[in-house]
Structures are given as C-alpha cells and as structure tokens.
Design an enzyme around this catalytic site. Structure first.
Site, PDB file in Angstrom:
ATOM      1  N   ARG A 128       0.840  -1.202   0.000  1.00 37.61           N
ATOM      2  CA  ARG A 128       0.000   0.000   0.000  1.00 37.61           C
ATOM      3  C   ARG A 128       0.873   1.250   0.000  1.00 37.61           C
ATOM      4  O   ARG A 128       0.591   2.228  -0.680  1.00 37.61           O
ATOM      5  CB  ARG A 128      -0.954   0.006   1.215  1.00 37.61           C
ATOM      6  CG  ARG A 128      -1.640   1.347   1.387  1.00 37.61           C
ATOM      7  CD  ARG A 128      -2.816   1.378   2.365  1.00 37.61           C
ATOM      8  NE  ARG A 128      -2.748   0.466   3.457  1.00 37.61           N
ATOM      9  CZ  ARG A 128      -2.007   0.615   4.554  1.00 37.61           C
ATOM     10  NH1 ARG A 128      -1.238   1.689   4.699  1.00 37.61           N
ATOM     11  NH2 ARG A 128      -2.033  -0.283   5.513  1.00 37.61           N
TER      12      ARG A 128
ATOM     13  N   LYS B 143      -9.348   7.252 -18.419  1.00 36.71           N
ATOM     14  CA  LYS B 143      -9.690   7.788 -19.734  1.00 36.71           C
ATOM     15  C   LYS B 143      -8.507   7.619 -20.703  1.00 36.71           C
ATOM     16  O   LYS B 143      -8.115   6.510 -20.972  1.00 36.71           O
ATOM     17  CB  LYS B 143     -10.134   9.247 -19.566  1.00 36.71           C
ATOM     18  CG  LYS B 143     -11.188   9.440 -18.442  1.00 36.71           C
ATOM     19  CD  LYS B 143     -12.421   8.643 -18.697  1.00 36.71           C
ATOM     20  CE  LYS B 143     -13.541   8.736 -17.686  1.00 36.71           C
ATOM     21  NZ  LYS B 143     -13.321   9.028 -16.305  1.00 36.71           N
TER      22      LYS B 143
HETATM   23  C1  LIG Z   1     -12.792  15.198 -16.246  1.00 36.30           C
HETATM   24  C2  LIG Z   1     -12.921  14.063 -15.273  1.00 36.30           C
HETATM   25  N1  LIG Z   1     -12.295  14.112 -14.091  1.00 36.30           N
HETATM   26  C3  LIG Z   1     -12.407  13.114 -13.181  1.00 36.30           C
HETATM   27  C4  LIG Z   1     -13.188  12.015 -13.417  1.00 36.30           C
HETATM   28  C5  LIG Z   1     -13.324  10.952 -12.367  1.00 36.30           C
HETATM   29  O1  LIG Z   1     -12.483   9.878 -12.675  1.00 36.30           O
HETATM   30  P1  LIG Z   1     -12.789   8.356 -12.258  1.00 36.30           P
HETATM   31  O2  LIG Z   1     -14.061   7.955 -12.939  1.00 36.30           O
HETATM   32  O3  LIG Z   1     -11.577   7.632 -12.745  1.00 36.30           O
HETATM   33  O4  LIG Z   1     -12.922   8.338 -10.779  1.00 36.30           O
HETATM   34  C6  LIG Z   1     -13.878  11.913 -14.626  1.00 36.30           C
HETATM   35  C7  LIG Z   1     -14.729  10.747 -14.900  1.00 36.30           C
HETATM   36  O5  LIG Z   1     -15.462  10.699 -15.865  1.00 36.30           O
HETATM   37  C8  LIG Z   1     -13.746  12.965 -15.576  1.00 36.30           C
HETATM   38  O6  LIG Z   1     -14.403  12.942 -16.760  1.00 36.30           O
END
Ligand SMILES: Cc1ncc(COP(=O)(O)O)c(C=O)c1O
Length: 384
Positions: free
Chosen positions: A55, A201
C-alpha cells in the site's frame, strides 16, 4: 501551439515508452514486471530496498508514477485507485473553512465530491465562470479547481491567468488534465500547482482500467499527499498500474488520431441542419480557440453539440448510432456517445453545473474517420 515539457532531454514519445521503466535489473525483461508481492523482505529492522508494504509503495506503481510525472514535467507523481480518489486526496490538503472555487463546468462527480462530501463537513465552496476576468472571487478561496477543456462544454480556461489571480489570493490551482492529457497540455508549465487525471480515460486508453493520478512539483505538498495516499489507502493494484502504463506507451499515437477524427466529426456537425451548436476547441468559431491554441498542442478528441429541437431529439439521437456506443466514460480507442444531463452529469442536476438537456457528448475514437462521420450523419439525418 503550447510547448510540451522536455524533461530528461527525451521527447514525449520516448518518455511515454521508457520513463520510469528501464529493463528489469534482475532479468532484463523489457516490460516492467507486475509485482504482486504485498510485503518485502528486510535485511534488518527498517533496512530494505525501498519497499516495505505494497500500500505504501510497490515497484509497478513506482514505475507508473515516475512515467506520468515525467510526461507532466512534474517532480512528483502519485497513482490512485480512481480519478475521484486522486481528487479526494488533493482536497484533503485543505482545512475546514478553506473555500474551494470550482469552475462552473466540470465533471459531475467532481461537483458531487466537493458539494456533497466536503461541503457538509465545513468546506465552503462556490462555482464561478473562470473565463470571466471581471467577476469577484471570494477572498477566503484557498483552492481553485478547474478543467480545461471542461467536461462536457469544452470551455478552455487560461491557466496562466487563473494561476496569477489565485496566487495573489494565496490559493492553490488544481487543473484536471483528463481531457487534454499530458500529450496535449502540461498545466504546471502554465502556473498550475497540481495536476489531476482520471487515468481511466486517455492514459489507460482502452476502457479496461479505473485509475487516477496526481502530479506536482512542490515537495511539501507532495509529501502531504503521499502521506494521505498511504494513510487512507485509495491505491491502485499493481495490475491496474501495469494496464495504465501499457496504455501510455501509445498515448501520443492515439491522441493524434483522436484529434484528427474529432476534427472530421466536428466539421460535419457544423454543417448539419439538425445541430444547433458544435463545441470543439479546434473550430475557430469556438470561444476558447485562442486559449487552446496557446496552451495546448492540439485540440483533443472530445466533441459536444446541442441538438436542434431539445431533449427529446437529443435522447433519440444517442440511441440511433451504431459505431458510437451509447455509454458513459471517454478517452478510449472506441467511439462513445452519451447524454450528459441523464448520464455523466446527472449528479449536477439542479445545480449551477446542470447541463443543457439538448447536449450530446462524443468521445471520438481511433476508428476510420469516414465511418464515424457516416454513422453520426445517418443518426442525425434520421431526425430531420
Ligand atoms: C474530467 C474528469 N475528471 C475526473 C473524473 C473521475 O475519474 P474516475 O471515474 O476515474 O474516478 C472523470 C470521470 O469521468 C472525468 O471525466
């Protein structure tokens, strides 16, 4: 176009493949091994090779952290179990009473975290149009949180201008760089203090891993975030780190295709009679075009548009594409279409961040541009 950082003297593409991942010293393996061990042998009490318990740190995560830090031109990189876990750890730098100033267009989950988790336990927050330089900012602001381009309106915020103002107030500037990726934009170069990513993403890029990332230069802030990373434990598994790392190796190639395909799609949308307004920073009619040109290397793979005739037609449209899959998320090789008001931004309903129900968001993938254009065109034609 904006500059990319050139740490280590290597170009971005070279760092995406090699930073933090030299051939394995023990075996010569050219892919950083997935180190599943949860604990590490100590020669004597407190004497070890840099790892004690997984961790707190493990070799697979360390390789990823070094790589993303390098791509962002940052001194420190920290990997998390999700983008929101990364955001949560950054927000914990604040103390109750410290105000969070959130740009008035942002991912619904970020809004929910600030408004529904931090807000009720004593962290004041407000939203503001960060493109408007005349609007007053509350003097108790201690953290300015922005996306650029924003989700889902693709508004482009001048990071340098925001950072100058925020620093005058003594506030930190956090930039969510998920949409641009470090290939297209390095917020630290423009004066931001902290960069966050949903690695789910474009960094991962294949819709098969949830992850988050923080990159920054300040040693003291990095030490505090690393403490919380270990103390609260929202860390990614070694396998997840491997998947993100594998995705990053092709990030530059994928982003070039995402950007080119987004241009083809946006240019068709602009001309289509069923579309009221097309939002893509690469269009010279886009209000953020000049800012994007200055601080980004290209304009990204996300395109949003307002369907003429309102919500009902927007909902009908997202159900009529064949190649664009109706799904949340973004940034992977396959094209996705979604209805933000009902899907990704449902948690912002009734708030200042509520989304126009006629808005449709596209994550334009890396398929053949003509196929994507044809697919959207047939769906739009069916509305007219
Ligand atoms: C611009 C943006 N920031 C943060 C997040 C949150 O990320 P996660 O879904 O990996 O927790 C998202 C999720 O869609 C996002 O589009």
């Amino acid at each position: 176009m904006g500059e990319r950082s050139a740490e280590e003297g290597w170009g971005f593409e070279t760092r995406a493949v090699h930073a933090g991942q030299p051939p394995d010293a023990a075996t010569g393996a050219v892919v950083a091994p997935i180190s599943l061990s949860t604990t590490f042998a100590q020669e004597a009490v407190g004497e070890h090779k840099g790892y004690e318990y997984a961790r707190s740190g493990n070799p697979t995560r360390a390789a990823l952290e070094a790589c993303v830090a390098s791509l962002e031109g940052a001194t420190h990189g920290l990997a998390f179990a999700s983008g929101l876990a990364a955001e949560d750890n950054v927000l914990r730098l604040l103390a109750p009473g410290d105000r969070i100033l959130l740009g008035n267009d942002a991912y619904g989950g970020t809004y929910r975290l600030i408004a529904r988790v931090f807000g009720p336990v004593g962290y004041p927050w407000s939203t503001v149009d960060l493109t408007d330089r005349t609007v007053e900012w509350p003097p108790d602001t201690r953290m300015v949180w922005l996306e650029t381009p924003t989700n889902p309106l693709l508004t482009c915020i001048d990071i340098e201008a925001v950072a100058t103002r925020a620093h005058e107030l003594g506030a930190l500037v956090v930039v969510d760089n998920t949409f641009a990726t470090p290939y297209l934009q390095n917020p630290l170069v423009h004066g931001a203090d902290i960069v966050v990513h949903s690695a789910t993403k474009y960094l991962g890029g294949h819709s098969d891993v949830v992850g988050g990332f923080v990159a920054l230069d300040d040693d003291n802030l990095a030490e505090r975030i690393r403490f919380t990373q270990n103390a609260a434990g929202a860390v990614p598994s070694p396998f997840d780190c491997y998947l993100v790392q594998r995705g990053i190796k092709t990030l530059p190639l994928r982003m070039d295709r995402h950007c080119a395909n987004a241009r083809a799609v946006a240019e068709m949308l602009v001309e289509h009679p069923a579309v009221e307004r097309t939002l893509w920073p690469g269009l010279d009619t886009h209000p953020g075009h000049d800012v994007a040109k200055r601080q980004m290397h290209d304009f990204g793979g996300m395109v949003s548009f307002v369907v003429r005739g309102g919500e009902e037609r927007a909902v009908a449209l997202v159900e009529r594409t064949e190649l664009f899959t109706l799904a949340e998320s973004l940034g992977a090789v396959e094209s996705l279409i979604e209805h933000p008001a009902h899907m990704t931004h449902a948690s912002a309903a009734g708030s200042p961040l509520a989304v126009d129900p006629a808005l449709v968001r596209l994550s334009v993938g890396i398929e053949t541009a003509a196929d994507l254009v044809a697919d959207l065109q047939q769906a739009l034609d069916s509305l007219t």
